[in-house]
Enzyme design. Structure first.
Site, PDB file in Angstrom:
ATOM      1  N   GLY A   1      -2.937   7.159   2.545  1.00 45.32           N
ATOM      2  CA  GLY A   1      -1.656   6.940   3.200  1.00 45.32           C
ATOM      3  C   GLY A   1      -1.599   7.310   4.676  1.00 45.32           C
TER       4      GLY A   1
ATOM      5  CG  ASN B   1      -2.557   2.278   8.057  1.00 40.67           C
ATOM      6  OD1 ASN B   1      -2.409   1.943   9.233  1.00 40.67           O
ATOM      7  ND2 ASN B   1      -3.737   2.258   7.449  1.00 40.67           N
TER       8      ASN B   1
ATOM      9  CG  MET C   1      -6.731  -0.334  -2.034  1.00 38.62           C
ATOM     10  SD  MET C   1      -7.231  -1.238  -0.548  1.00 38.62           S
ATOM     11  CE  MET C   1      -7.758   0.120   0.487  1.00 38.62           C
TER      12      MET C   1
ATOM     13  CB  ILE D   1      -4.368  -9.395  -5.223  1.00 35.61           C
ATOM     14  CG1 ILE D   1      -5.458  -9.058  -4.197  1.00 35.61           C
ATOM     15  CG2 ILE D   1      -3.796 -10.787  -4.957  1.00 35.61           C
ATOM     16  CD1 ILE D   1      -6.652  -9.990  -4.199  1.00 35.61           C
ATOM     17  CG  LEU D   2       1.591  -7.362  -5.481  1.00 33.24           C
ATOM     18  CD1 LEU D   2       2.805  -6.950  -4.653  1.00 33.24           C
ATOM     19  CD2 LEU D   2       1.642  -6.735  -6.868  1.00 33.24           C
TER      20      LEU D   2
ATOM     21  CG  ASN E   1      -2.537  -6.375   4.053  1.00 37.06           C
ATOM     22  OD1 ASN E   1      -2.540  -5.209   3.671  1.00 37.06           O
ATOM     23  ND2 ASN E   1      -3.659  -7.087   4.139  1.00 37.06           N
TER      24      ASN E   1
ATOM     25  CG  HIS F   1      -7.935  -7.050   6.593  1.00 34.57           C
ATOM     26  ND1 HIS F   1      -8.284  -6.815   5.277  1.00 34.57           N
ATOM     27  CD2 HIS F   1      -9.068  -7.473   7.213  1.00 34.57           C
ATOM     28  CE1 HIS F   1      -9.570  -7.098   5.113  1.00 34.57           C
ATOM     29  NE2 HIS F   1     -10.064  -7.493   6.266  1.00 34.57           N
TER      30      HIS F   1
HETATM   31  C1  GAR Z   1      -6.879   1.165   5.777  1.00 39.64           C
HETATM   32  O1  GAR Z   1      -8.018   1.082   6.592  1.00 39.64           O
HETATM   33  C2  GAR Z   1      -6.329  -0.214   5.499  1.00 39.64           C
HETATM   34  O2  GAR Z   1      -6.433  -1.089   6.582  1.00 39.64           O
HETATM   35  C3  GAR Z   1      -7.221  -0.668   4.389  1.00 39.64           C
HETATM   36  O3  GAR Z   1      -7.407   0.486   3.589  1.00 39.64           O
HETATM   37  C4  GAR Z   1      -7.250   1.662   4.391  1.00 39.64           C
HETATM   38  C5  GAR Z   1      -6.162   2.508   3.765  1.00 39.64           C
HETATM   39  O4  GAR Z   1      -6.035   3.730   4.401  1.00 39.64           O
HETATM   40  N1  GAR Z   1      -6.646  -1.749   3.673  1.00 39.64           N
HETATM   41  C6  GAR Z   1      -7.353  -2.753   3.157  1.00 39.64           C
HETATM   42  O5  GAR Z   1      -8.570  -2.796   3.186  1.00 39.64           O
HETATM   43  C7  GAR Z   1      -6.534  -3.833   2.482  1.00 39.64           C
HETATM   44  N2  GAR Z   1      -7.324  -5.004   2.314  1.00 39.64           N
HETATM   45  P1  GAR Z   1      -4.714   4.628   4.281  1.00 39.64           P
HETATM   46  O6  GAR Z   1      -4.379   4.769   2.796  1.00 39.64           O
HETATM   47  O7  GAR Z   1      -5.122   5.932   4.865  1.00 39.64           O
HETATM   48  O8  GAR Z   1      -3.604   3.961   5.048  1.00 39.64           O
END
Ligand code: GAR
Length: 208
Positions: free
Chosen positions: A12, A14, A91, A93-94, A108, A110
């Site tokens: 989390g 982000n 992580m 897919i809906l 989202n 990425h």
């Molecule tokens: C982040 O780097 C995000 O961009 C990626 O997972 C990480 C989650 O980190 N998401 C994906 O790869 C989605 N396809 P976080 O839980 O610390 O935010």
């Protein structure tokens, strides 16, 4: 004021960037009202609790397939009166029933410059492993609308990040987060809350 619901599966960081941006007054017109995790025990839920934000656990493993899980998610989003939905390290897919219910209301983040290193199977550290294996010299992050095509929705914001000699996937992941994800995700959410993004002929146009 728009209700922002954040979907998470892991650490989390982000989500934290969004919380911090909101505290700084940078998400005008929106408020994070709920965090939904697809995994029990995700640290993102702890971050929500520490900041007085409602947390809901909707474990993916409790549902037989993506359709059943998507239905449960849709019911939860409706119950929470979600206006804007943010995948922040989510992580799972809906299926189309969710994106059709919230056209151009779901985004989202990425960890690559789409259309590179994206689509099914490209998530988390795997994205950075592939970028290093290919030897790209520049990578970055993308915030895009969620549609039925995995990582295929209109691109809202992107930011490039340098790849350095000797980078490990972990080091590169951290740099992409710090220099790109944690900046462009709150910015994109702020734009949505202020109705500053429209989609014309399948392309997102930011009008700031
Ligand atoms: C982040 O780097 C995000 O961009 C990626 O997972 C990480 C989650 O980190 N998401 C994906 O790869 C989605 N396809 P976080 O839980 O610390 O935010």
């Amino acid at each position: 004021m728009k209700n922002i619901v954040v979907l998470v599966s892991g650490g989390g960081t982000n989500l934290q960037a969004l919380i911090d941006a909101e505290k700084r007054g940078e998400i005008e017109g929106g408020k994070i009202t709920c965090v939904i995790s697809s995994k029990e025990g995700a640290y993102a839920l702890e971050r929500a609790a520490q900041n007085g934000i409602k947390g809901i656990v909707l474990p993916r493993k409790d549902y037989a397939d993506s359709h059943a899980y998507s239905k449960a998610m849709l019911d939860t989003l409706k119950a929470e009166n979600a206006d804007i939905i943010v995948y922040a390290g989510f992580m799972t897919i809906l299926d189309e029933q969710v994106c059709r219910a919230y056209p151009y209301k779901m985004v989202n983040v990425h960890p690559a410059l789409i259309p590179s290193f994206c689509g099914k199977g490209y998530y988390g550290l795997k994205v950075h492993e592939e970028a290093l294996a290919r030897g790209v010299k520049v990578t970055g992050a993308t915030v895009h609308f969620v549609t039925e095509v995995c990582d295929g929705g209109p691109i809202i914001l992107q930011k490039a990040v340098e790849v350095k000699n000797g980078d490990t996937p972990e080091v590169l992941q951290r740099r992409v987060m710090e220099q790109a994800e944690w900046k462009i995700l709150p910015h994109a959410v702020s734009l949505l809350c202020r109705d500053k993004v429209k989609v014309v002929d399948g392309v997102a146009v930011v009008d700031e």
